[in-house]
Design an enzyme around this catalytic site. Structure first.
Site, short mmCIF file in Angstrom:
data_model
loop_
_atom_site.label_atom_id
_atom_site.label_comp_id
_atom_site.label_asym_id
_atom_site.label_seq_id
_atom_site.Cartn_x
_atom_site.Cartn_y
_atom_site.Cartn_z
N ASP A 106 0.84 -1.19 0.00
CA ASP A 106 0.00 0.00 0.00
C ASP A 106 0.88 1.25 0.00
O ASP A 106 1.77 1.38 -0.85
CB ASP A 106 -0.96 -0.02 1.19
CG ASP A 106 -2.04 1.05 1.10
OD1 ASP A 106 -3.04 0.80 0.41
OD2 ASP A 106 -1.87 2.11 1.72
N TYR A 148 -2.20 11.11 -0.02
CA TYR A 148 -3.20 11.24 -1.07
C TYR A 148 -3.27 12.65 -1.64
O TYR A 148 -4.11 12.94 -2.48
CB TYR A 148 -4.59 10.87 -0.52
CG TYR A 148 -4.73 9.41 -0.16
CD1 TYR A 148 -5.24 8.50 -1.08
CD2 TYR A 148 -4.36 8.95 1.10
CE1 TYR A 148 -5.39 7.16 -0.75
CE2 TYR A 148 -4.49 7.62 1.43
CZ TYR A 148 -5.01 6.73 0.51
OH TYR A 148 -5.14 5.40 0.84
N HIS A 198 -4.61 -7.69 0.05
CA HIS A 198 -3.88 -6.42 0.16
C HIS A 198 -3.02 -6.33 1.41
O HIS A 198 -1.94 -5.75 1.38
CB HIS A 198 -4.91 -5.29 0.15
CG HIS A 198 -4.32 -3.92 0.10
ND1 HIS A 198 -3.71 -3.41 -1.01
CD2 HIS A 198 -4.26 -2.94 1.05
CE1 HIS A 198 -3.29 -2.17 -0.76
NE2 HIS A 198 -3.62 -1.86 0.47
#
Length: 418
Positions: free
Chosen positions: A221, A346, A397
Site C-alpha cells: 500500500d 493522497y 492487500h
C-alpha cells in the site's frame, strides 16, 4: 523467551539513543471512546445498506448496516457474534502490542527536491526485533493506510519463534509511518508532508540506528509508494521488495500493449473492477482531506465504517482479517488522533507515483485478492532488476497480516538472493 530479548539496540546507534516506548492509553480516553461508541447513532435500514457485500469488489456499494451493528456490539465489549475471538478489549490488545520492543527517536531531515529544500524534525515511533549477530541484514518494513505497524506483528512472532537474538539473521525495524499513530513531526498543522521528505525521514531513522548502510526496504500500500522513494533516495538502501505496485503513466501506457496470460487474467480483471468501483475514498482523501477527516473524527462508528470497508473488500474473503484486528486499527487511529495527519500521501501534490529504481534488486509478491495488478508478464518487461516474483493462491492487500508465513518466506528468499 520474551520478545523484549530482541530489544537490545545495535552497537552503532547514534546519540541520543532512541527512547523505549510503551503504549498506555489513559483510562479516561478509553471510557470516552466507549461512551461515544454506545451513544453513536446508526442510520436506519435502506435499500443500499441492506443490499451490499463489502467482500465482493464487483458488486459492493459499501459496508453493510448489519456488519456495522455487529461490530459496534463487539467494540463495546458485548458478546454479539464474536464469541470465537472473545469480547473485544483495548486493554488486552494493548498488552499484546506492548510485548514487542518499541521506541521513539527524533530524526532531523534536510531534503532537496529540484530547487526546493525542506527541513523537518520528526518524532518517529517504531517497533523492532534487533539481532546480536554482526552479519545481520537490516530490514525496514513499511505499512500502509488503513494500517499500522502491528500489521507486521504475526511476522515478528514467527521470526521470534524461529530464531534467538543471537541467531536472528535480520534487524527488523517497523516504524509507524510519519504522521501515523505515535509518529509525529514539528509543525504538523503548519506544513504539508511530502512523500520524499517522509522517505528521507525513514532513511534517517535507519542511519540513526546504525543500520543505514546495506538495508532492505519492504512495503505494501503506501509502503509500496514510499519504499521505492527510500530506495531511490538512499545509497544505503540496497534492495526493494513490495506486495503492491502503482505504475507510472508511462508504464500504464506500456502495459496496455502487453498480452496478459490466461492465468493472469483474473488478477487484471479484479484490478479493473476495483479501479472503477473502489477508488471513491482515494478521490475524497485527495480532494477533500479536511472534510473527510473532520467528519470521521466526530464519530468512531463513522471511522469504523470508512476503514472497516477496506479490510473487508481488499482482503481475501476466504481468510478474512479478524474483526478484533480491524477494531484495534480503528481504535489506534482514534486514540492517536492520526486520521487527519495520515492521509497526506493522497495529496493532489503527490498523485504521480514513483518508479522502482532501475539500479537496485527488486522483488514482488502477488496475492490473488490484491486490488492492483502486476502480473509476472508485466513485471518481467517493466523491471530489469527483478530478481524475485512470487505468485500465491491466497491472500490479499494486507499480505503480512493475512498470510504472514508466505510473506516471510518471500522476504527471506529475496534477501538470500541478493
Amino acid at each position: 523467551m520474551s520478545l523484549h530479548d530482541f530489544g537490545t539496540l545495535p552497537p552503532g546507534v547514534s546519540t541520543p539513543a532512541p527512547t523505549p516506548f510503551t503504549i498506555n492509553i489513559p483510562k479516561t480516553q478509553q471510557e470516552r471512546l466507549a461512551n461515544l461508541i454506545n451513544d453513536a447513532e446508526i442510520a436506519a435500514p435502506s435499500f443500499y445498506n441492506t443490499h451490499t457485500d463489502a467482500t465482493d469488489v464487483s458488486t459492493s456499494v459499501g459496508v453493510s448496516r448489519d456488519w456495522l451493528v455487529n461490530a459496534r456490539e463487539v467494540w463495546a465489549g458485548r458478546d454479539s457474534n464474536n464469541t470465537s475471538e472473545g469480547r473485544y478489549s483495548w486493554e488486552e490488545e494493548q498488552k499484546k502490542f506492548n510485548r514487542y520492543p518499541q521506541f521513539t527517536a527524533d530524526v532531523n531531515v534536510e531534503h532537496t527536491t529540484g530547487e526546493k529544500t525542506e527541513k523537518e524534525t520528526f518524532h518517529l515511533h517504531f517497533a523492532a526485533l534487533f539481532s546480536r549477530s554482526p552479519t545481520a541484514t537490516p530490514i525496514l518494513l513499511l505499512h500502509g493506510w488503513p494500517g499500522a505497524w502491528f500489521e507486521f506483528a504475526p511476522a515478528l512472532d514467527r521470526l521470534a519463534a524461529q530464531y534467538t537474538p543471537e541467531t536472528l539473521p535480520y534487524h527488523v525495524v517497523v516504524p509507524s509511518l510519519p504522521d501515523f499513530g505515535f509518529s509525529t513531526r514539528e509543525g504538523v498543522s503548519e506544513r504539508e508532508l511530502s512523500r520524499e521528505l517522509a522517505a528521507a525521514a525513514l532513511d534517517g531513522l535507519m542511519k540513526g540506528l546504525g543500520l543505514g548502510d546495506g538495508y532492505v526496504v519492504q512495503g505494501g500500500d503506501l509502503g509500496a509508494i514510499i519504499g521505492p522513494l527510500v530506495a531511490a533516495q538512499s545509497e544505503g538502501c540496497k534492495a526493494l521488495h513490495v506486495n503492491f505496485s502503482f505504475l507510472t503513466p508511462e508504464q500504464r501506457e506500456s502495459v496496455a500493449k502487453f498480452t496478459v496470460k490466461p492465468e493472469e487474467q483474473a488478477l487484471v480483471a479484479r484490478a479493473a473492477v476495483w479501479g472503477g468501483r473502489g477508488r471513491a475514498y482515494a478521490t475524497m482523501h485527495s480532494t477533500r482531506p479536511s472534510t473527510i477527516a473532520l467528519v470521521l473524527g466526530t464519530n468512531p462508528l463513522a471511522m469504523l465504517a470508512w476503514m472497516g470497508e477496506k479490510f473487508q473488500e481488499w482482503s481475501d474473503s476466504r481468510y478474512p482479517v479478524p474483526l478484533n484486528t480491524v477494531l484495534s486499527v480503528v481504535s489506534y487511529y482514534w486514540y492517536t488522533n492520526s486520521f487527519g495527519r495520515a492521509i497526506w500521501a493522497y495529496s493532489p501534490n503527490g498523485t504521480i507515483f514513483p518508479s522502482v529504481p532501475s539500479t537496485k534488486p527488486f522483488g514482488y509478491s502477488s496475492y490473488p485478492s490484491e486490488i492492483m495488478a502486476l502480473p509476472r508478464s508485466w513485471a518481467e518487461k517493466l523491471f530489469p532488476t527483478l530478481v524475485l516474483y512470487k505468485q500465491h493462491d491466497k491472500g490479499g492487500h494486507f499480505a503480512a497480516l493475512e498470510q504472514p508465513e508466505l510473506f516471510l518466506q518471500d522476504l527471506e528468499e529475496f534477501i538470500a538472493l541478493i
